[in-house]
Design a protein around this motif. Structure first.
Motif, PDB file in Angstrom:
ATOM      1  N   ALA A  63      47.621   7.987  96.008  1.00 28.48           N
ATOM      2  CA  ALA A  63      47.044   8.328  97.309  1.00 28.48           C
ATOM      3  C   ALA A  63      46.482   9.738  97.238  1.00 28.48           C
ATOM      4  O   ALA A  63      46.825  10.523  96.343  1.00 28.48           O
ATOM      5  CB  ALA A  63      48.095   8.235  98.417  1.00 28.48           C
ATOM      6  N   ARG A  65      46.015  13.087  99.693  1.00 28.84           N
ATOM      7  CA  ARG A  65      46.321  13.744 100.973  1.00 28.84           C
ATOM      8  C   ARG A  65      45.155  14.634 101.367  1.00 28.84           C
ATOM      9  O   ARG A  65      44.787  15.555 100.630  1.00 28.84           O
ATOM     10  CB  ARG A  65      47.599  14.574 100.857  1.00 28.84           C
ATOM     11  N   THR A  77      48.018  17.772 107.970  1.00 28.08           N
ATOM     12  CA  THR A  77      47.539  16.612 107.230  1.00 28.08           C
ATOM     13  C   THR A  77      46.726  15.718 108.145  1.00 28.08           C
ATOM     14  O   THR A  77      47.216  15.287 109.204  1.00 28.08           O
ATOM     15  CB  THR A  77      48.708  15.803 106.637  1.00 28.08           C
ATOM     16  N   TYR A  80      45.979  10.118 104.758  1.00 32.24           N
ATOM     17  CA  TYR A  80      46.189   9.808 103.349  1.00 32.24           C
ATOM     18  C   TYR A  80      45.212   8.704 102.970  1.00 32.24           C
ATOM     19  O   TYR A  80      45.175   7.650 103.612  1.00 32.24           O
ATOM     20  CB  TYR A  80      47.631   9.336 103.090  1.00 32.24           C
ATOM     21  N   GLU A  82      44.356   5.824 100.716  1.00 30.40           N
ATOM     22  CA  GLU A  82      45.137   4.929  99.873  1.00 30.40           C
ATOM     23  C   GLU A  82      44.230   4.060  99.008  1.00 30.40           C
ATOM     24  O   GLU A  82      43.008   4.031  99.199  1.00 30.40           O
ATOM     25  CB  GLU A  82      46.044   4.075 100.759  1.00 30.40           C
ATOM     26  N   HIS A 105      48.645  12.603  95.760  1.00 30.38           N
ATOM     27  CA  HIS A 105      49.997  12.310  96.230  1.00 30.38           C
ATOM     28  C   HIS A 105      50.560  11.235  95.316  1.00 30.38           C
ATOM     29  O   HIS A 105      50.238  10.058  95.431  1.00 30.38           O
ATOM     30  CB  HIS A 105      49.957  11.829  97.680  1.00 30.38           C
ATOM     31  N   LEU A 185      53.715   4.065 100.777  1.00 31.42           N
ATOM     32  CA  LEU A 185      53.403   5.478 100.605  1.00 31.42           C
ATOM     33  C   LEU A 185      54.662   6.290 100.896  1.00 31.42           C
ATOM     34  O   LEU A 185      55.086   6.414 102.040  1.00 31.42           O
ATOM     35  CB  LEU A 185      52.272   5.888 101.554  1.00 31.42           C
ATOM     36  N   GLU A 191      56.372  15.896 105.249  1.00 22.57           N
ATOM     37  CA  GLU A 191      55.026  15.353 105.081  1.00 22.57           C
ATOM     38  C   GLU A 191      54.680  14.417 106.241  1.00 22.57           C
ATOM     39  O   GLU A 191      53.543  14.419 106.737  1.00 22.57           O
ATOM     40  CB  GLU A 191      54.926  14.609 103.755  1.00 22.57           C
TER      41      GLU A 191
END
Length: 245
Positions: A63, A65, A77, A80, A82, A105, A185, A191
């Motif tokens: 992933a 970030r 953040t 993410y 993916e 990530h 994830l 996070e």
């Protein structure tokens, strides 16, 4: 680390992406033909905010970030990225610099299409213009949803929505929600807090409450498991219903 070849799992992940799968076979072929493969270790920087943009990028494993840092040094953040998802097209279109930091990530593999090759794809495939517009429209809807949730939902409901999203199964989703679903994830509490715009302590308190209610299970080494998908949906619906009344 650069490697010219995707593994079969990485290629399957790219092909399974909802947006990528909607493209014609010839366009998908040319995107893969003009891309190169790069692999990153956990925490490696893929792109830095303010730097010139060189690539349009698709995530094939792990992933990415997408984040920024406030003036006070707080990490924020945004999302993410993916496997199967693409990013960096905004900079390809407007010629600007990166608006956020992009960090690997986990062990992450990406496909990179250079700016010149992206322009070539646009000239060879008119459909890519409309496809990019659809991609941007989807992101705008998601952004509006995030802003709305921040202003109308409690942290408990926002956390429930995020867990529903993270525990989704893009392929072979079980029709019955009685089966436990592991969040693919793996995120530490800080996070998850950065993603929700809340403190780690508040997120931890909500996770513990959901665990007591048998909605989720927290495994220290393997992350989160959703035990009752329908219960998460009820939390969100009750919150929305309460807001309307």
């Amino acid at each position: 680390m650069e490697d010219p070849i995707l593994t079969s799992d990485e290629r399957d992940a790219i092909n399974a992406g909802r947006w990528f799968a909607s493209l014609s076979a010839s366009l998908r072929h040319d995107i893969l033909r003009l891309s190169n493969v790069k692999r990153y270790e956990f925490g490696d920087q893929i792109a830095a905010r303010g730097d010139p943009s060189k690539y349009w990028i698709g995530c094939a494993k792990g992933a990415v970030r997408v984040s920024s840092t406030s003036i006070s040094g707080k990490q924020i953040t945004l999302t993410y990225v993916e496997p199967g998802d693409w990013f960096g097209d905004v900079e390809m279109v407007d010629g600007g610099t990166h608006t956020h930091d992009s960090i690997a990530h986990g062990e992450t593999t990406v496909l990179r299409v250079a700016r010149a090759d992206f322009q070539m794809l646009l000239s060879l495939h008119i459909e890519l213009y409309e496809a990019i517009l659809r991609l941007h429209a989807r992101r705008i809807r998601q952004l509006y949803g995030i802003v709305t949730d921040l202003n109308t939902l409690t942290l408990r409901a926002r956390l429930a929505k995020q867990l529903i999203h993270l525990a989704r199964r893009p392929s072979k989703r079980d029709v019955s929600h009685t089966v436990e679903m592991r969040v693919s994830l793996q995120l530490w509490q800080h996070e998850l807090a950065q993603l929700l715009g809340a403190s780690r302590q508040r997120v931890n308190a909500e996770l513990k409450a959901m665990e007591r209610e048998d909605v989720i299970r927290v495994e220290r080494s393997r992350g989160l498991v959703v035990r009752d998908h329908d219960a998460l949906k009820r939390i969100v619906k009750e919150e929305i219903r309460a807001g309307i009344q």
